[in-house]
Every structure is written in C-alpha cells, then in structure tokens.
Write a protein that holds these residues in place. Structure first.
Motif, PDB file in Angstrom:
ATOM      1  N   ASP A 142     108.394  38.750 132.236  1.00 37.53           N
ATOM      2  CA  ASP A 142     107.023  39.160 132.542  1.00 37.53           C
ATOM      3  C   ASP A 142     106.824  39.085 134.050  1.00 37.53           C
ATOM      4  O   ASP A 142     106.638  38.008 134.624  1.00 37.53           O
ATOM      5  N   LEU A 143     106.869  40.244 134.701  1.00 33.70           N
ATOM      6  CA  LEU A 143     106.785  40.316 136.160  1.00 33.70           C
ATOM      7  C   LEU A 143     105.474  40.942 136.614  1.00 33.70           C
ATOM      8  O   LEU A 143     105.334  41.338 137.767  1.00 33.70           O
ATOM      9  N   ARG A 144     104.490  40.999 135.712  1.00 30.93           N
ATOM     10  CA  ARG A 144     103.223  41.655 136.049  1.00 30.93           C
ATOM     11  C   ARG A 144     102.446  40.888 137.108  1.00 30.93           C
ATOM     12  O   ARG A 144     101.676  41.483 137.862  1.00 30.93           O
ATOM     13  N   ALA A 145     102.631  39.570 137.168  1.00 30.79           N
ATOM     14  CA  ALA A 145     101.975  38.774 138.206  1.00 30.79           C
ATOM     15  C   ALA A 145     102.922  38.463 139.360  1.00 30.79           C
ATOM     16  O   ALA A 145     102.527  37.794 140.313  1.00 30.79           O
ATOM     17  N   GLY A 146     104.154  38.940 139.263  1.00 27.50           N
ATOM     18  CA  GLY A 146     105.141  38.716 140.307  1.00 27.50           C
ATOM     19  C   GLY A 146     105.889  37.398 140.132  1.00 27.50           C
ATOM     20  O   GLY A 146     105.335  36.406 139.652  1.00 27.50           O
ATOM     21  N   ARG A 147     107.151  37.410 140.511  1.00 28.62           N
ATOM     22  CA  ARG A 147     107.964  36.199 140.508  1.00 28.62           C
ATOM     23  C   ARG A 147     108.929  36.242 141.688  1.00 28.62           C
ATOM     24  O   ARG A 147     109.350  37.317 142.119  1.00 28.62           O
ATOM     25  N   GLU A 148     109.286  35.059 142.147  1.00 32.63           N
ATOM     26  CA  GLU A 148     110.364  34.967 143.119  1.00 32.63           C
ATOM     27  C   GLU A 148     111.684  35.198 142.382  1.00 32.63           C
ATOM     28  O   GLU A 148     111.878  34.717 141.266  1.00 32.63           O
ATOM     29  N   ILE A 149     112.596  35.938 143.009  1.00 31.47           N
ATOM     30  CA  ILE A 149     113.873  36.233 142.367  1.00 31.47           C
ATOM     31  C   ILE A 149     114.603  34.945 141.992  1.00 31.47           C
ATOM     32  O   ILE A 149     115.257  34.868 140.940  1.00 31.47           O
ATOM     33  N   ALA A 150     114.475  33.912 142.815  1.00 35.23           N
ATOM     34  CA  ALA A 150     115.141  32.641 142.535  1.00 35.23           C
ATOM     35  C   ALA A 150     114.709  32.059 141.200  1.00 35.23           C
ATOM     36  O   ALA A 150     115.522  31.437 140.483  1.00 35.23           O
ATOM     37  N   GLU A 151     113.447  32.246 140.842  1.00 36.06           N
ATOM     38  CA  GLU A 151     112.964  31.738 139.558  1.00 36.06           C
ATOM     39  C   GLU A 151     113.684  32.431 138.407  1.00 36.06           C
ATOM     40  O   GLU A 151     114.015  31.803 137.386  1.00 36.06           O
ATOM     41  N   ILE A 152     113.948  33.715 138.574  1.00 36.02           N
ATOM     42  CA  ILE A 152     114.650  34.473 137.540  1.00 36.02           C
ATOM     43  C   ILE A 152     116.108  34.029 137.449  1.00 36.02           C
ATOM     44  O   ILE A 152     116.630  33.797 136.356  1.00 36.02           O
ATOM     45  N   THR A 153     116.761  33.920 138.601  1.00 34.73           N
ATOM     46  CA  THR A 153     118.189  33.579 138.583  1.00 34.73           C
ATOM     47  C   THR A 153     118.447  32.182 138.023  1.00 34.73           C
ATOM     48  O   THR A 153     119.520  31.916 137.482  1.00 34.73           O
ATOM     49  N   ARG A 154     117.465  31.288 138.130  1.00 32.31           N
ATOM     50  CA  ARG A 154     117.624  29.913 137.616  1.00 32.31           C
ATOM     51  C   ARG A 154     117.278  29.791 136.132  1.00 32.31           C
ATOM     52  O   ARG A 154     117.510  28.753 135.520  1.00 32.31           O
ATOM     53  N   SER A 155     116.709  30.852 135.575  1.00 31.71           N
ATOM     54  CA  SER A 155     116.237  30.791 134.197  1.00 31.71           C
ATOM     55  C   SER A 155     117.386  30.522 133.222  1.00 31.71           C
ATOM     56  O   SER A 155     118.511  31.006 133.406  1.00 31.71           O
ATOM     57  N   GLN A 156     117.077  29.762 132.182  1.00 26.14           N
ATOM     58  CA  GLN A 156     118.041  29.491 131.116  1.00 26.14           C
ATOM     59  C   GLN A 156     117.890  30.468 129.949  1.00 26.14           C
ATOM     60  O   GLN A 156     118.532  30.280 128.910  1.00 26.14           O
ATOM     61  N   ASP A 157     117.067  31.491 130.116  1.00 24.53           N
ATOM     62  CA  ASP A 157     116.939  32.527 129.097  1.00 24.53           C
ATOM     63  C   ASP A 157     118.328  33.134 128.831  1.00 24.53           C
ATOM     64  O   ASP A 157     119.065  33.461 129.757  1.00 24.53           O
ATOM     65  N   GLN A 158     118.686  33.294 127.574  1.00 23.23           N
ATOM     66  CA  GLN A 158     120.016  33.785 127.222  1.00 23.23           C
ATOM     67  C   GLN A 158     120.288  35.175 127.778  1.00 23.23           C
ATOM     68  O   GLN A 158     121.433  35.497 128.137  1.00 23.23           O
ATOM     69  N   GLN A 159     119.256  36.013 127.859  1.00 19.30           N
ATOM     70  CA  GLN A 159     119.443  37.353 128.426  1.00 19.30           C
ATOM     71  C   GLN A 159     119.775  37.282 129.917  1.00 19.30           C
ATOM     72  O   GLN A 159     120.559  38.089 130.423  1.00 19.30           O
ATOM     73  N   ILE A 160     119.203  36.313 130.619  1.00 20.62           N
ATOM     74  CA  ILE A 160     119.491  36.139 132.043  1.00 20.62           C
ATOM     75  C   ILE A 160     120.903  35.589 132.229  1.00 20.62           C
ATOM     76  O   ILE A 160     121.675  36.062 133.075  1.00 20.62           O
ATOM     77  N   LYS A 161     121.269  34.607 131.414  1.00 15.73           N
ATOM     78  CA  LYS A 161     122.599  33.991 131.510  1.00 15.73           C
ATOM     79  C   LYS A 161     123.697  34.976 131.113  1.00 15.73           C
ATOM     80  O   LYS A 161     124.824  34.902 131.624  1.00 15.73           O
TER      81      LYS A 161
END
Length: 353
Positions: free
Chosen positions: A229-248
């Motif tokens: 959910d990027l509708r409010a914006g996120r720092e890319i670092a927050e995404i890269t650190r995520s443990q979401d299986q799709q991100i990993k």
C-alpha cells in the motif's frame, strides 16, 4: 526564436551499422540523451534544489557495455514487456510458442527484443519541444510473434521538463503487444549509490502477486494493510526490510505490477529524493506500472568506474498487466489489424526545496 537544442554524436558501430546518440537540451538546462540502438535513454540530467545538474538515470557511456550486459538500462521493451509463462499463448483458437530467454519463459519480447534493435529515427525541432520518432518493422514470426508489426514511438522533451512517450503499433494479423520502457531512476545523481532513502507513492489499490519465477500467480491482491500500500508513500528502505513473503521472494524489494487507479488531476506515481529535492511524477494511460527496486542488479559492471550496487535504481515500467494473455481478468493486450495500439506515458521532473 529559441529552439530546444539537439546535439548528435557517433556512439559506436553495430554489425556495420552506425549507432548514434542524440542529446536534447531544453531552455531550463534539462538534458536527455537517446540512442537509435534499443531507443535507449542513456541519461537524463536534471537539477537539484541547489541548482546542480546530474544524471538521474542509470546508463552506460559506451556501446560496448550495452552489448556486454543486459540490465535493460533505459531501454524499450517489447513487443511484450515482462514475462510470458513458458513463452506460450493461445489466440483465436491457435497456439503460439515464443522464444524462451529466461529459463522456460519469455521475457521482455525475447532474445533479440526491441531493446536490441536499431530503430529508424527522425527528429522534429519545435519552439518548445523536440520530438524524436522511432520506427521498427517486426517481421511475421520474429521471436515467434504472429503478424508483421509496425512499431512507432515518440519521445518528446519539452520546456515543461516533461519526457513524453507515445506508443503506437499496427499489425496485419492478430498478435499481442504490450511495450514499455525500462528506465531506472536514481535521483541522487551519484553513481554507485542506492535509492533506499527515496520515497515512493503509487495510486493503486491492487497488485499482482508472483511465484518463484516472478510470474503472476493469476490472483489480484488488495494493497490495503500490506507493505504494497503505497498510496500514502513509503521510504524504499521500509519496503526492502519487509518480511512479507512477496518481498522476500524477489530478494528483498519490489518486482511487482501495481494496477493503477488513474485519479483525475493526480499523478499515477511519484518518486522523491528529499536530500537532493528531485522529484519525478509519472502519469500513464497504461493499466499498470511494474516497480522494480533493482534487488538483483548488483553485478560485474560499473557506471563511471563505480560498481553498480543492489538497489542502484528504481523502475516505473508502464504497461498492461504482466502475462495478461494467459490470465482472465488481466485486461486485453491483443493487437488486431483493425485496432491499432496507442498508449501514452509522461514523466515530469521537478524540484522540492
């Protein structure tokens, strides 16, 4: 009258053919350099909040590096961007087999796709803009695609600091068509750096989950209450650190298509580097944007003698949904003789203080 400047220089030779680079310079000093090989954008130079200009896209300074490596820096993808499962599809009761250039799958149009072709180029210089027109004739059966396809694109640089892309195509047989551009942005303007401190907004309520081959599973998943959910914006670092299986699954980052809402008066996506103040707004007629955070980009190549690191750039690949021909509900990427293809994408470059 003051026209936007256009400079043309020899960039190299490819199988006895000349490769040229055009550099377009608008009244604000913004520069965009483009090759006839792959319709590749080799650099985009914009100023930061201190008035300093730097290249904010990833690209090489010589043809040899483009031939030796395949990161698709700034290149046109097609005739179909993204992956097609096993390189296979059915159309009007007929089955087709495309070339397989990523394991068993077809990627970005095949082995010798649009990014590897020499395009015919014409340049139109107007008062407030320069329009480069690229044309390529793709023969029936090339890379397995049915039909003769006449592909046309225009790149426009104007005095509004916009890069406009217009895609068009015609065919004499039913086929599939879904092009894109694989520009990588790094708004720091510094080679050898990463984009993890960039902020990203995407106007999307749904994305395409993928499997371990980076192919869509066939599902359309809501972004709400997820890292997507990027509708409010996120720092890319927050995404890269995520443990979401799709991100990993893709090495810690994004390599996913977002279905766009297309809200009137709002860009479809925004990328911002607060340190430099550089901002890119993207608006498109395409159904989706594939965001890739260069999770596996680090390799044995360099830019300006600096090794390219993981997360060196971020793409905004505007296109129809990936592998749409093989999934119900993914939209239509069929090109027919009586239905020419047309699509537009705009990148707008600005500075925040």
């Amino acid at each position: 009258m003051v026209y936007i400047k256009v400079l043309k220089e020899h960039f190299g030779r490819l199988e006895e053919n000349d490769v040229w680079q055009w550099t377009l310079i608008n009244d604000h000093g913004m520069k965009m350099s483009v090759l006839n090989y792959g319709a590749i954008v080799t650099s985009i130079e914009t100023k930061d909040k201190f008035g300093e200009f730097a290249n904010i896209s990833l690209g090489f300074s010589n043809l040899e590096d483009y031939l030796a490596y395949s990161p698709y820096f700034g290149a046109t993808l097609g005739p179909v961007a993204g992956r097609i499962t096993k390189g296979q599809f059915s159309l009007d009761g007929k089955k087709f087999q495309l070339t397989q250039n990523e394991g068993a799958n077809h990627r970005h149009g095949g082995k010798l796709n649009f990014s590897k072709k020499l395009w015919d180029v014409s340049v139109e210089e107007n008062l407030d803009e320069v329009i480069m027109t690229f044309t390529y004739h793709m023969a029936d059966g090339e890379n397995g695609y049915p039909g003769n396809i006449d592909a046309t694109m225009t790149y426009t640089l104007n005095n509004k600091n916009e890069w406009l892309i217009h895609y068009e195509a015609k065919t004499d047989k039913p086929t599939i068509y879904n092009p894109s551009n694989h520009i990588y942005f790094n708004l720091t303007g510094e080679a050898g750096t990463d984009v993890v401190s960039h902020h990203l907004w995407v106007s999307s309520e749904a994305f395409l989950p993928i499997n371990n081959e980076s192919l869509p599973t066939g599902a359309i998943a809501p972004t709400e209450n997820t890292i997507f959910d990027l509708r409010a914006g996120r720092e890319i670092a927050e995404i890269t650190r995520s443990q979401d299986q799709q991100i990993k699954l893709v090495g810690g980052g994004l390599d996913h298509a977002f279905i766009l809402k297309h809200e009137n008066g709002r860009p479809d996506a925004v990328l911002l580097d607060t340190q430099s103040g550089r901002r890119v707004e993207m608006e498109t007629e395409a159904d989706s944007v594939l965001i890739y955070t260069a999770n596996s980009l680090a390799g044995n190549f360099s830019i300006q003698n600096k090794p390219v690191p993981k997360y060196a750039g971020i793409t905004m690949e505007t296109q129809g949904l990936v592998d749409a021909i093989n999934h119900e509900g993914f939209g239509n990427i069929i090109l027919r003789p009586d239905q020419p293809f047309k699509s537009k994408t705009a990148f707008r470059f600005a500075v925040e203080s």
